[in-house]
Design a protein around this motif. Structure first.
Motif, PDB file in Angstrom:
ATOM      1  N   ARG A 115      33.164  32.731  36.791  1.00  0.00           N
ATOM      2  CA  ARG A 115      34.545  33.125  36.545  1.00  0.00           C
ATOM      3  C   ARG A 115      34.564  34.161  35.427  1.00  0.00           C
ATOM      4  O   ARG A 115      33.963  33.938  34.379  1.00  0.00           O
ATOM      5  CB  ARG A 115      35.392  31.913  36.185  1.00  0.00           C
ATOM      6  CG  ARG A 115      35.567  30.962  37.348  1.00  0.00           C
ATOM      7  CD  ARG A 115      36.224  29.664  36.925  1.00  0.00           C
ATOM      8  NE  ARG A 115      36.445  28.776  38.054  1.00  0.00           N
ATOM      9  CZ  ARG A 115      35.527  28.016  38.619  1.00  0.00           C
ATOM     10  NH1 ARG A 115      34.288  28.040  38.140  1.00  0.00           N
ATOM     11  NH2 ARG A 115      35.810  27.253  39.642  1.00  0.00           N
ATOM     12  N   ALA A 132      43.275  39.739  34.963  1.00  0.00           N
ATOM     13  CA  ALA A 132      43.303  38.709  35.988  1.00  0.00           C
ATOM     14  C   ALA A 132      42.107  37.786  35.833  1.00  0.00           C
ATOM     15  O   ALA A 132      41.039  38.186  35.350  1.00  0.00           O
ATOM     16  CB  ALA A 132      43.291  39.343  37.367  1.00  0.00           C
ATOM     17  N   ASP A 133      42.308  36.512  36.268  1.00  0.00           N
ATOM     18  CA  ASP A 133      41.223  35.549  36.295  1.00  0.00           C
ATOM     19  C   ASP A 133      40.580  35.629  37.670  1.00  0.00           C
ATOM     20  O   ASP A 133      41.239  35.375  38.697  1.00  0.00           O
ATOM     21  CB  ASP A 133      41.747  34.130  36.051  1.00  0.00           C
ATOM     22  CG  ASP A 133      42.255  33.961  34.635  1.00  0.00           C
ATOM     23  OD1 ASP A 133      41.639  34.521  33.715  1.00  0.00           O
ATOM     24  OD2 ASP A 133      43.275  33.260  34.438  1.00  0.00           O
ATOM     25  N   VAL A 134      39.303  35.976  37.666  1.00  0.00           N
ATOM     26  CA  VAL A 134      38.607  36.226  38.926  1.00  0.00           C
ATOM     27  C   VAL A 134      37.470  35.235  39.081  1.00  0.00           C
ATOM     28  O   VAL A 134      36.673  35.030  38.154  1.00  0.00           O
ATOM     29  CB  VAL A 134      38.056  37.663  38.984  1.00  0.00           C
ATOM     30  CG1 VAL A 134      37.269  37.876  40.269  1.00  0.00           C
ATOM     31  CG2 VAL A 134      39.200  38.665  38.879  1.00  0.00           C
ATOM     32  N   LYS A 161      37.104  37.419  33.523  1.00  0.00           N
ATOM     33  CA  LYS A 161      38.455  37.948  33.304  1.00  0.00           C
ATOM     34  C   LYS A 161      38.345  39.465  33.282  1.00  0.00           C
ATOM     35  O   LYS A 161      37.611  40.022  32.480  1.00  0.00           O
ATOM     36  CB  LYS A 161      39.029  37.418  31.996  1.00  0.00           C
ATOM     37  CG  LYS A 161      40.520  37.624  31.838  1.00  0.00           C
ATOM     38  CD  LYS A 161      41.006  36.908  30.581  1.00  0.00           C
ATOM     39  CE  LYS A 161      42.516  36.951  30.466  1.00  0.00           C
ATOM     40  NZ  LYS A 161      43.204  36.183  31.513  1.00  0.00           N
ATOM     41  N   PHE A 212      40.127  44.493  46.245  1.00  0.00           N
ATOM     42  CA  PHE A 212      40.278  44.400  44.782  1.00  0.00           C
ATOM     43  C   PHE A 212      39.705  45.637  44.100  1.00  0.00           C
ATOM     44  O   PHE A 212      40.289  46.179  43.171  1.00  0.00           O
ATOM     45  CB  PHE A 212      39.567  43.138  44.272  1.00  0.00           C
ATOM     46  CG  PHE A 212      39.729  42.916  42.794  1.00  0.00           C
ATOM     47  CD1 PHE A 212      40.921  42.458  42.254  1.00  0.00           C
ATOM     48  CD2 PHE A 212      38.671  43.197  41.917  1.00  0.00           C
ATOM     49  CE1 PHE A 212      41.059  42.271  40.890  1.00  0.00           C
ATOM     50  CE2 PHE A 212      38.809  43.011  40.557  1.00  0.00           C
ATOM     51  CZ  PHE A 212      40.011  42.538  40.038  1.00  0.00           C
ATOM     52  N   GLN A 232      38.486  35.100  44.513  1.00  0.00           N
ATOM     53  CA  GLN A 232      39.774  34.524  44.126  1.00  0.00           C
ATOM     54  C   GLN A 232      40.291  35.267  42.901  1.00  0.00           C
ATOM     55  O   GLN A 232      39.603  35.370  41.895  1.00  0.00           O
ATOM     56  CB  GLN A 232      39.609  33.042  43.800  1.00  0.00           C
ATOM     57  CG  GLN A 232      39.156  32.165  44.963  1.00  0.00           C
ATOM     58  CD  GLN A 232      40.271  31.936  45.950  1.00  0.00           C
ATOM     59  OE1 GLN A 232      41.447  31.802  45.577  1.00  0.00           O
ATOM     60  NE2 GLN A 232      39.914  31.939  47.238  1.00  0.00           N
ATOM     61  N   VAL A 233      41.506  35.800  43.028  1.00  0.00           N
ATOM     62  CA  VAL A 233      42.139  36.514  41.926  1.00  0.00           C
ATOM     63  C   VAL A 233      43.401  35.752  41.554  1.00  0.00           C
ATOM     64  O   VAL A 233      44.343  35.683  42.363  1.00  0.00           O
ATOM     65  CB  VAL A 233      42.469  37.973  42.303  1.00  0.00           C
ATOM     66  CG1 VAL A 233      43.147  38.677  41.124  1.00  0.00           C
ATOM     67  CG2 VAL A 233      41.223  38.713  42.745  1.00  0.00           C
ATOM     68  N   ASN A 234      43.390  35.173  40.378  1.00  0.00           N
ATOM     69  CA  ASN A 234      44.506  34.332  39.920  1.00  0.00           C
ATOM     70  C   ASN A 234      44.852  33.264  40.960  1.00  0.00           C
ATOM     71  O   ASN A 234      46.029  32.970  41.236  1.00  0.00           O
ATOM     72  CB  ASN A 234      45.746  35.164  39.612  1.00  0.00           C
ATOM     73  CG  ASN A 234      45.543  36.063  38.409  1.00  0.00           C
ATOM     74  OD1 ASN A 234      44.792  35.736  37.494  1.00  0.00           O
ATOM     75  ND2 ASN A 234      46.207  37.223  38.403  1.00  0.00           N
ATOM     76  N   CYS A 276      34.230  34.607  41.506  1.00  0.00           N
ATOM     77  CA  CYS A 276      33.417  35.340  42.468  1.00  0.00           C
ATOM     78  C   CYS A 276      31.968  34.935  42.316  1.00  0.00           C
ATOM     79  O   CYS A 276      31.635  34.119  41.451  1.00  0.00           O
ATOM     80  CB  CYS A 276      33.585  36.836  42.251  1.00  0.00           C
ATOM     81  SG  CYS A 276      33.141  37.366  40.555  1.00  0.00           S
TER      82      CYS A 276
END
Length: 669
Positions: free
Chosen positions: A586, A592-594, A588, A643, A632-634, A596
């Motif tokens: 994870r 945004a909190d990403v 930032k 993205f 996953q973005v937020n 991947c």
């Protein structure tokens, strides 16, 4: 003293003022010095004999016989001055001896007044011829008891002229009746007649020596003469346990010299009756310093009384707690040279050790004396513990005390050594020197296996002290637990990397086990900029397990050169147990909190050199990792390409270059 008479006149100057020389038994004119010797008149012999018998009866306490003899005097001559004196004498002695009932006393006082008036009518304010002849006759017979009776009678009646006349004849040192001497003691002490008091007190055969002793202690002036008299009185006095109170009062309140009081205590000890030793010591020291010799005399006397254990231990407590160091040493030496069994209480020794009014040398000498009583190991350990943990002194003085006690112990108890190492700061920067002294003892280091780890987590000592103490403990083969070792690694700073690494190496050498998760925890808790390869190497084992987070932190943020980083990354990835680059992380980015995979995160955050990036990405791809999985973005699923495209203007030039090279912007990515 000079006296005036009606019938005695000087042949030289006609003076009637004379002094009496008791030794030579002559009258000496107060003006010209002529000597005159008088003898009793034979014509008065029957009356004089009867009167003298009255006086003798009174002296011996024979009241009935005295009364009969007074009647004989009245038969011979009722109005003679000698008969009047005989009557007054028996009246006074009825009062003195309490032989007159209470109800008869008023009548007795009336009779006394009439007899006193009769005496004044016959003699006026002088001594009559009859009275003088009576005294001369009694003086020739050496009847001091009779004169003592007359002296007391005239004193009570306040007949000064007659009393002074009688005193010329009276030798108080030769009175034989104890009852008379009792009254004379009261008179001489009450009127501070020291010459008379001295003579009475020396007449030990005929006085109550116990009563005389108390009179001498209270009234007699201090000096060698008093001490000599006291020795005679103590020899004959009958003392009882309750007399301790009188002796205590004397020691506490009398203004006498310390030396006199010391002699009194010593004399009382010979009689087996002494005040408590605590009260004695307090009394002796309240007026100033007591010499070694005086203290020695008191303690020797105390020892001879064979004191009970409670009193002996109370004295020892008093010595160690209250007495000046020099006096205490003298007293203790005397006690230990006696036949008494000496036992010290721990609390008394501890209190002595803490006394700042004693010099270090005095405390050291007392410790040596105490050790002569063969202290057990527990007591000695307690004394050493008291010094180590509670005695605040300058370092040099503390070391003297510690080294002295180390002579009497073979080891230090586990709790004491742990408490000193973990919590005691009395020695400050000198703590390593004290610790080395303790480590020189016969310690069982197996009892301290967890000590180094506990010390590593303690905060009592400064960093320099901690470093040196750690070195000393490590040198004894102590190892820290893996948790403490990890804490040491995590807390390392650039300023102490070398010390931490050395400590870790020593710990590992001493047997500290490295935990399988220690390296992973280190990577998670330390700022990547502070990762140290040597520390990482010490924490790494073949069984290490690396978490996704630890791997991501190292790969994304570590600042090592390409070869080392690539090698370490591959090794860490292998111990992560997942294909390199496929682990989830994870990050930032762009606010945004990403969430991947590691490959995607590395491309987004790449900060290594181009060559390093290409090599690491290649290694990840070789392991099967791909850039195209959904991220996953937020919390929302988003295609990686979307993205990137949506944030292309915000990408770093390096990330743009990588994405171009990887075909992220192509139609069929």
């Amino acid at each position: 003293m000079a006296a005036s008479y009606n019938v005695l006149k000087c042949h030289g100057c006609a003076s009637t003022r004379f002094d009496f020389d008791k030794k030579r038994k002559v009258w000496i004119c107060a003006y010209c010095g002529n000597e005159i010797q008088k003898t009793a008149a034979p014509t008065d012999e029957p009356l004089q004999h009867a009167v003298k018998q009255v006086l003798t009866d009174l002296a011996q306490g024979r009241m009935e016989s005295a009364a009969k003899n007074v009647i004989e005097c009245e038969k011979i001559s009722a109005d003679n001055v000698c008969t009047v004196i005989a009557n007054l004498s028996i009246m006074v002695f009825r009062l003195i001896t309490n032989s007159c009932p209470e109800g008869e006393r008023p009548a007795l006082f009336g009779q006394m007044k009439r007899r006193i008036a009769q005496l004044k009518e016959i003699s006026g304010n002088t001594i009559s011829a009859e009275e003088e002849e009576l005294y001369n006759s009694a003086q020739m017979e050496g009847d001091n008891d009779a004169f003592a009776v007359l002296f007391l009678v005239f004193d009570m009646l306040d007949q000064k002229v007659h009393r002074e006349m009688v005193e010329n004849y009276l030798d108080v040192g030769k009175v034989c009746a104890k009852a008379l001497n009792h009254q004379l003691l009261d008179y001489s002490s009450r009127n501070k007649r020291m010459d008379m008091l001295e003579a009475i007190l020396k007449n030990t055969k005929y006085i109550d020596c116990t009563e005389g002793l108390w009179k001498a202690l209270e009234y007699f002036e201090d000096g060698d003469k008093k001490c000599a008299i006291l020795r005679e009185l103590f020899a004959s006095a009958q003392l009882h346990p309750e007399d301790r109170k009188n002796l205590t009062v004397y020691l506490q309140k009398a203004p006498d010299r310390v030396d006199t009081k010391v002699q009194v205590y010593s004399l009382a000890a010979e009689k087996g009756v002494v005040p408590s030793i605590e009260e004695t010591m307090d009394a002796l020291t309240m007026r100033g310093e007591v010499s070694d010799e005086q203290m020695q005399t008191v303690i020797e006397a105390f020892s001879r009384t064979r004191p009970k254990d409670a009193e002996l231990y109370s004295l020892i407590e008093n010595i160690l707690e209250k007495h000046a160091g020099r006096n205490a040493l003298t007293e203790m030496k005397v006690l230990m040279n006696s036949d008494l069994f000496i036992k010290f209480k721990d609390k008394d020794i501890y209190g002595m050790i803490r006394r700042r009014d004693w010099s270090t040398e005095e405390r050291l000498e007392m410790l040596k004396l105490i050790e002569q009583c063969k202290m057990d190991a527990r007591t000695n350990d307690g004394i050493l513990a008291e010094i180590l943990l509670h005695v605040s002194e300058v370092h040099e003085e503390r070391m003297k005390l510690i080294r002295e006690m180390c002579k009497y112990v073979s080891t230090v108890s586990t709790p004491v050594l742990k408490e000193y190492i973990l919590n005691c700061t009395l020695d400050g920067e000198n703590k390593p020197e004290v610790l080395q002294e303790l480590l020189n003892l016969d310690l069982n280091m197996s009892f301290f296996r967890d000590l180094l780890g506990q010390y590593a987590r303690s905060t009592a000592d400064s960093a320099p002290v901690k470093k040196e103490v750690t070195r000393l403990l490590s040198g004894q083969g102590l190892a820290i637990d893996s948790e403490s070792l990890l804490d040491l690694a995590i807390g390392a700073e650039p300023s102490n990397y070398a010390d931490v690494i050395a400590s870790m190496q020593q710990a590992v050498h001493n047997g500290t086990r490295i935990g399988n998760a220690d390296l992973s925890t280190y990577l998670e808790k330390v700022e990547p900029a502070k990762y140290h390869p040597a520390i990482m190497g010490l924490l790494h084992t073949n069984l290490s397990v690396i978490s996704d987070e630890a791997l991501a932190l190292y790969v994304l943020y570590a600042e090592e050169g390409m070869p080392a980083k690539l090698q370490n990354s591959l090794l860490l990835a292998e111990q992560n147990r997942k294909p390199f680059g496929s682990s989830i992380c994870r990050i930032k980015i762009f606010g945004a909190d990403v969430s991947c995979n590691l490959l995607q995160a590395y491309v987004l955050l790449a900060s290594d050199s181009v060559g390093a990036i290409e090599t690491i990405i290649g290694a990840m791809k070789d392991k099967g990792s791909r850039l195209n999985p959904v991220i996953q973005v937020n919390g929302t699923a988003v295609k990686f390409k979307k993205f990137i495209v949506d944030n292309r203007s915000r990408l770093s030039p390096l990330t743009n270059t990588i994405c171009e090279a990887e075909g992220v912007f192509k139609l069929f990515f």
